[in-house]
Design an enzyme around this catalytic site. Sequence first.
Site, mmCIF file in Angstrom:
data_model
loop_
_atom_site.group_PDB
_atom_site.id
_atom_site.type_symbol
_atom_site.label_atom_id
_atom_site.label_comp_id
_atom_site.label_asym_id
_atom_site.label_seq_id
_atom_site.Cartn_x
_atom_site.Cartn_y
_atom_site.Cartn_z
ATOM 1 N N ASN A 105 0.849 -1.202 0.000
ATOM 2 C CA ASN A 105 0.000 0.000 0.000
ATOM 3 C C ASN A 105 0.876 1.240 0.000
ATOM 4 O OD1 ASN A 105 -2.458 1.585 0.395
ATOM 5 N ND2 ASN A 105 -1.703 1.934 2.478
ATOM 6 N N HIS A 107 0.970 5.148 1.154
ATOM 7 C CA HIS A 107 0.258 6.076 2.049
ATOM 8 C C HIS A 107 0.979 7.427 2.019
ATOM 9 C CE1 HIS A 107 -2.232 7.335 5.396
ATOM 10 N NE2 HIS A 107 -1.145 7.840 5.957
ATOM 11 N N ASP A 148 -2.695 0.508 7.760
ATOM 12 C CA ASP A 148 -1.397 1.207 7.589
ATOM 13 C C ASP A 148 -0.364 0.738 8.614
ATOM 14 O OD1 ASP A 148 -3.201 4.303 6.999
ATOM 15 O OD2 ASP A 148 -2.652 2.696 5.610
ATOM 16 N N GLU A 177 5.178 9.917 -4.154
ATOM 17 C CA GLU A 177 4.438 8.644 -4.197
ATOM 18 C C GLU A 177 4.699 7.921 -5.512
ATOM 19 O OE1 GLU A 177 0.257 8.796 -3.181
ATOM 20 O OE2 GLU A 177 0.625 10.681 -2.141
HETATM 21 C C1 GRF Z 1 -2.839 9.255 -2.987
HETATM 22 O O1 GRF Z 1 -2.522 10.390 -2.234
HETATM 23 C C2 GRF Z 1 -2.561 8.030 -2.169
HETATM 24 O O2 GRF Z 1 -1.415 8.113 -1.355
HETATM 25 C C3 GRF Z 1 -3.746 8.021 -1.290
HETATM 26 O O3 GRF Z 1 -4.844 8.353 -2.146
HETATM 27 C C4 GRF Z 1 -4.330 9.120 -3.218
HETATM 28 C C5 GRF Z 1 -4.600 8.372 -4.503
HETATM 29 O O4 GRF Z 1 -4.276 9.158 -5.556
HETATM 30 N N1 GRF Z 1 -3.917 6.735 -0.678
HETATM 31 P P1 GRF Z 1 -4.458 8.557 -7.037
HETATM 32 O O5 GRF Z 1 -5.869 7.999 -7.134
HETATM 33 O O6 GRF Z 1 -3.429 7.494 -7.219
HETATM 34 O O7 GRF Z 1 -4.235 9.753 -7.932
#
Ligand code: GRF
Length: 195
Positions: A105, A107, A148, A177
């Site tokens: 996952n 986060h 988490d 991310e």
């Molecule tokens: C991201 O900020 C992720 O970390 C969180 O939800 C958001 C998803 O963004 N869990 P996306 O749908 O990948 O643009």
Amino acid sequence: MKEQSNLCNIAVMVSGSGTNLQQVIDDTGSGKINGAVRLVITDRPDVYSVKRAENHGIPCFYVRKNPAKLLELFEEYNIELIVLAGYLSIVESEIVERYPGRIINIHPSLIPKFCGKGFYGIKVHEAVVAAGEKTSGATVHFVDSGIDTGPIIIQQTVPVYPEDTPEQLQKRVLEVEHKILSEAINKVITQWEKE
Ligand code: GRF
């Protein structure tokens, strides 16, 4: 380019716009990730992630509160790695038990800070800004039976500036991310290839 058969079969689970999904699709397509996205699961029917899957001819299914259906699809597509990319539903224990160490996952905070129940999407960044943090970031971790709480695979920090709005911080974290999700996927795939 590796043989199709040697690529790790990846399922991505989403709930929203899918920018993380898009990054994984792009990085598997370019060979940066030694895998292939074989399946997309969404728990919301009308999100842009569905369009992203369609654009790349990837089978996409709307599944909500139906672990038996998820297990059936994971079997059918020979899934080896499940990536939660903005997936907001809780992964049922049947799934976690069937795929130990095979679910990761992403986060948008530095776990163990600002995570767990109620900390998702913009709410995470609102809490970070409200707390006056100087640093935030993103974490990729293995999924266990908690929220988490699984072992961390990769984390990367970003600065938080005093004038930051939650939206500005979210944008800065999202860039990280996209980077660390692909790195984490390659890290776990490489680890399995060595085993
Ligand atoms: C991201 O900020 C992720 O970390 C969180 O939800 C958001 C998803 O963004 N869990 P996306 O749908 O990948 O643009």
